[in-house]
Design an enzyme around this catalytic site. Structure first.
Site, short mmCIF file in Angstrom:
data_model
loop_
_atom_site.label_atom_id
_atom_site.label_comp_id
_atom_site.label_asym_id
_atom_site.label_seq_id
_atom_site.Cartn_x
_atom_site.Cartn_y
_atom_site.Cartn_z
CG ASP A 9 -1.69 1.22 1.43
OD1 ASP A 9 -2.41 1.60 0.50
OD2 ASP A 9 -1.59 1.82 2.52
CG ASP A 11 -1.67 7.68 0.44
OD1 ASP A 11 -0.99 8.71 0.41
OD2 ASP A 11 -2.32 7.26 -0.54
CG ASP A 171 -2.13 2.01 6.36
OD1 ASP A 171 -2.52 1.60 5.25
OD2 ASP A 171 -2.44 3.13 6.81
#
Length: 224
Positions: A9, A11, A171
Site C-alpha cells: 500500500d 499512503d 496499514d
C-alpha cells in the site's frame, strides 16, 4: 524457493502522506467556507482515497453536499494536491534499507493503492522511489479499488509475479481484507492510518518498524 513479489500500500505504509493530504483537504474546505478538519480525524480517513476523505469530512461537520458538489471538491483537491503532494510527505523510517535487503534476496516490489496512479507515480518520483517498483497501480489503473481483490491480483500480474508467491504490506483493514480475499498473506504496519489497532484485524504478522520487514517476509515466505 521463489522470492516473493511484495505488494505495498502507499499512503500510511510506504510514505507518511498525511500532512500534505490533510493540508490539501483543509485548503479545499476553506474555499468552501467549511471549518478545518482536525488532523487526527482526517488522518484516519485517508485509506479509502481522497473522495472518501472529503465525504467523511463533510459528514463530520453535519453538512450535506450534492454528488456534483462532491465531484467539484474532489477535482479541486486533486488540482491542489498535485502541486503539493511532496511538500511534507516522507518515507517511513527504515524503508530504504528494508527494500535493499529484500531486493538482494531477489524480491520484486509493486504498489497497490487507492490513490490515483498518476499521483502515486508523481509522489514516488519526487521521493526518488519509483524505480524500485515493477508496477504502480492505483484505483484508476484497472478501474478497481481495494478491497476488491482483483486490483491486487492484477497488480501482482503487472509486476510479473504470481499470487502463490506474493505478500501484501498495508496499514488498514482495507488492505487486510483485500489480501485475504485474494488468498495472499498480509503483513500490517502499525504506524499507518488505521482508526483501530491494525493487529485487531488479523494480519499474518504486524510490524512497528521497517527494520523488521525482511525477517517477517522470510517467515511468511517459508510457509507459502
Amino acid at each position: 524457493m521463489a522470492a516473493p513479489t511484495i505488494v505495498f500500500d502507499l499512503d500510511g505504509t510506504l510514505v507518511d502522506t498525511a500532512p500534505d493530504l490533510i493540508d490539501t483537504l483543509n485548503v479545499v474546505f476553506a474555499r468552501e467556507g467549511f471549518p478545518a478538519v482536525p488532523y487526527e480525524a482526517a488522518r484516519n480517513a485517508i485509506g479509502s482515497g481522497a473522495k472518501a476523505m472529503i465525504a467523511r469530512g463533510v459528514e463530520a461537520e453535519g453538512r450535506v453536499v450534492s454528488p456534483a458538489k462532491l465531484e467539484h471538491m474532489f477535482a479541486d483537491f486533486i488540482a491542489h494536491y498535485s502541486e503539493h503532494l511532496a511538500d511534507r510527505s516522507r518515507l517511513f523510517p527504515g524503508l530504504t534499507d528494508a527494500l535493499d535487503a529484500l531486493a538482494a534476496r531477489g524480491c520484486q516490489f509493486a504498489v497497490c493503492t487507492n490513490k490515483l496512479e498518476r499521483l502515486s507515480v508523481l509522489l514516488l518520483d519526487q521521493l526518488e522511489l519509483t524505480n524500485r517498483f515493477a508496477a504502480i497501480c492505483g484505483q484508476d489503473t484497472f478501474g478497481i479499488q481495494k478491497p476488491d481483490p482483483e486490483i491486487l491480483r492484477r497488480t501482482v500480474a503487472a509486476a510479473g509475479g504470481t499470487l502463490q508467491h506474493a505478500v501484501m504490506i498495508g496499514d488498514s483493514i482495507i488492505d487486510i481484507r483485500t489480501a485475504r480475499a485474494a488468498g495472499v498473506p498480509v503483513i500490517a504496519v502499525d504506524f499507518g492510518y488505521s482508526e483501530r489497532p491494525v493487529a485487531e484485524f488479523g494480519p499474518d504478522r504486524t510490524i512497528s518498524h521497517f527494520k523488521d520487514l525482511p525477517e517477517s517476509i522470510a517467515a511468511i515466505s517459508s510457509a507459502i
